[in-house]
Design a protein around this motif. Sequence first.
Motif, mmCIF file in Angstrom:
data_model
loop_
_atom_site.group_PDB
_atom_site.id
_atom_site.type_symbol
_atom_site.label_atom_id
_atom_site.label_comp_id
_atom_site.label_asym_id
_atom_site.label_seq_id
_atom_site.Cartn_x
_atom_site.Cartn_y
_atom_site.Cartn_z
ATOM 1 N N HIS A 82 0.833 -1.204 0.000
ATOM 2 C CA HIS A 82 0.000 0.000 0.000
ATOM 3 C C HIS A 82 0.871 1.259 0.000
ATOM 4 O O HIS A 82 0.606 2.205 -0.751
ATOM 5 C CB HIS A 82 -0.943 -0.013 1.208
ATOM 6 C CG HIS A 82 -1.879 1.138 1.237
ATOM 7 N ND1 HIS A 82 -1.582 2.308 1.895
ATOM 8 C CD2 HIS A 82 -3.092 1.327 0.663
ATOM 9 C CE1 HIS A 82 -2.578 3.158 1.744
ATOM 10 N NE2 HIS A 82 -3.510 2.591 0.997
ATOM 11 N N ARG A 98 -6.315 2.499 -2.373
ATOM 12 C CA ARG A 98 -7.291 3.012 -1.401
ATOM 13 C C ARG A 98 -8.509 2.102 -1.307
ATOM 14 O O ARG A 98 -9.032 1.850 -0.228
ATOM 15 C CB ARG A 98 -7.700 4.432 -1.787
ATOM 16 C CG ARG A 98 -6.590 5.416 -1.533
ATOM 17 C CD ARG A 98 -6.986 6.824 -1.902
ATOM 18 N NE ARG A 98 -5.882 7.740 -1.596
ATOM 19 C CZ ARG A 98 -5.676 8.867 -2.231
ATOM 20 N NH1 ARG A 98 -6.480 9.243 -3.208
ATOM 21 N NH2 ARG A 98 -4.663 9.642 -1.907
ATOM 22 N N MET A 99 -8.955 1.582 -2.454
ATOM 23 C CA MET A 99 -10.101 0.674 -2.466
ATOM 24 C C MET A 99 -9.763 -0.610 -1.707
ATOM 25 O O MET A 99 -10.557 -1.089 -0.891
ATOM 26 C CB MET A 99 -10.503 0.359 -3.902
ATOM 27 C CG MET A 99 -11.705 -0.550 -4.040
ATOM 28 S SD MET A 99 -11.334 -2.312 -4.131
ATOM 29 C CE MET A 99 -10.276 -2.424 -5.541
ATOM 30 N N LYS A 101 -7.561 -0.971 0.620
ATOM 31 C CA LYS A 101 -7.429 -0.659 2.044
ATOM 32 C C LYS A 101 -8.803 -0.628 2.711
ATOM 33 O O LYS A 101 -8.964 -1.139 3.824
ATOM 34 C CB LYS A 101 -6.712 0.673 2.244
ATOM 35 C CG LYS A 101 -6.407 0.955 3.698
ATOM 36 C CD LYS A 101 -5.551 2.179 3.867
ATOM 37 C CE LYS A 101 -5.194 2.346 5.330
ATOM 38 N NZ LYS A 101 -4.310 3.496 5.513
ATOM 39 N N ARG A 102 -9.786 -0.047 2.035
ATOM 40 C CA ARG A 102 -11.145 -0.011 2.585
ATOM 41 C C ARG A 102 -11.720 -1.416 2.751
ATOM 42 O O ARG A 102 -12.512 -1.662 3.649
ATOM 43 C CB ARG A 102 -12.072 0.799 1.686
ATOM 44 C CG ARG A 102 -11.876 2.289 1.738
ATOM 45 C CD ARG A 102 -12.989 3.052 1.040
ATOM 46 N NE ARG A 102 -13.231 2.619 -0.320
ATOM 47 C CZ ARG A 102 -12.631 3.120 -1.411
ATOM 48 N NH1 ARG A 102 -11.729 4.080 -1.270
ATOM 49 N NH2 ARG A 102 -12.929 2.683 -2.614
ATOM 50 N N ARG A 103 -11.315 -2.336 1.892
ATOM 51 C CA ARG A 103 -11.865 -3.690 1.913
ATOM 52 C C ARG A 103 -10.894 -4.721 2.503
ATOM 53 O O ARG A 103 -11.120 -5.924 2.400
ATOM 54 C CB ARG A 103 -12.237 -4.102 0.490
ATOM 55 C CG ARG A 103 -13.402 -3.297 -0.043
ATOM 56 C CD ARG A 103 -13.600 -3.553 -1.524
ATOM 57 N NE ARG A 103 -14.819 -2.952 -2.025
ATOM 58 C CZ ARG A 103 -14.962 -1.683 -2.359
ATOM 59 N NH1 ARG A 103 -13.953 -0.854 -2.206
ATOM 60 N NH2 ARG A 103 -16.103 -1.233 -2.832
ATOM 61 N N PHE A 104 -9.851 -4.242 3.147
ATOM 62 C CA PHE A 104 -8.795 -5.155 3.591
ATOM 63 C C PHE A 104 -9.282 -6.185 4.602
ATOM 64 O O PHE A 104 -8.861 -7.343 4.561
ATOM 65 C CB PHE A 104 -7.596 -4.376 4.146
ATOM 66 C CG PHE A 104 -6.443 -5.280 4.449
ATOM 67 C CD1 PHE A 104 -5.762 -5.916 3.424
ATOM 68 C CD2 PHE A 104 -6.060 -5.528 5.754
ATOM 69 C CE1 PHE A 104 -4.712 -6.770 3.684
ATOM 70 C CE2 PHE A 104 -5.007 -6.377 6.029
ATOM 71 C CZ PHE A 104 -4.332 -6.999 4.991
ATOM 72 N N GLU A 105 -10.154 -5.814 5.504
ATOM 73 C CA GLU A 105 -10.651 -6.794 6.485
ATOM 74 C C GLU A 105 -11.403 -7.923 5.787
ATOM 75 O O GLU A 105 -11.357 -9.070 6.235
ATOM 76 C CB GLU A 105 -11.501 -6.118 7.552
ATOM 77 C CG GLU A 105 -10.702 -5.218 8.478
ATOM 78 C CD GLU A 105 -9.475 -5.899 9.093
ATOM 79 O OE1 GLU A 105 -9.600 -7.040 9.580
ATOM 80 O OE2 GLU A 105 -8.397 -5.282 9.095
ATOM 81 N N ASN A 106 -12.069 -7.626 4.680
ATOM 82 C CA ASN A 106 -12.727 -8.687 3.904
ATOM 83 C C ASN A 106 -11.698 -9.614 3.268
ATOM 84 O O ASN A 106 -11.921 -10.822 3.162
ATOM 85 C CB ASN A 106 -13.622 -8.095 2.822
ATOM 86 C CG ASN A 106 -14.788 -7.329 3.400
ATOM 87 O OD1 ASN A 106 -15.195 -7.559 4.532
ATOM 88 N ND2 ASN A 106 -15.310 -6.396 2.634
#
Length: 129
Positions: A82, A98-99, A101-106
């Motif tokens: 990242h 950035r996208m 990072k927003r979905r990293f937990e998934n």
Amino acid sequence: MDQVRRKENKTLKAAGDDRLAGTRYDWLRNPTSMEPKDRKEFAELRNSELKTARAWALKETAMTLYSYVYERPARKHFRWWHNWAVRSRLQPMIGVARMLKRRFENIITYLRHRITNAASDPSMPRSNG
């Protein structure tokens, strides 16, 4: 990746350089499945100072995230990737970083369980048989 290639190809063509002309699908293919001559030409492009080559390296490195089994190394790899992506000065790659990072937990959930709901489509009728 393709957005970077298209923009750079337009710039290079205006300067009389056609190195990226006709290479759209080369960037999507696995180099090991290429003919030796094509593989050599692609390696020269890949190892060049082109923005497209940098975007390709970012894409390939991001994909290795899905091969991790353990969460801690996956998180470390993602932080490293990242940072590289957001400092790349390639706007499409910054947007992808950035996208992700927003979905990293998934993504971490996928790495833990190795299952997705990608095949489930609520708009598809269910079979009763």
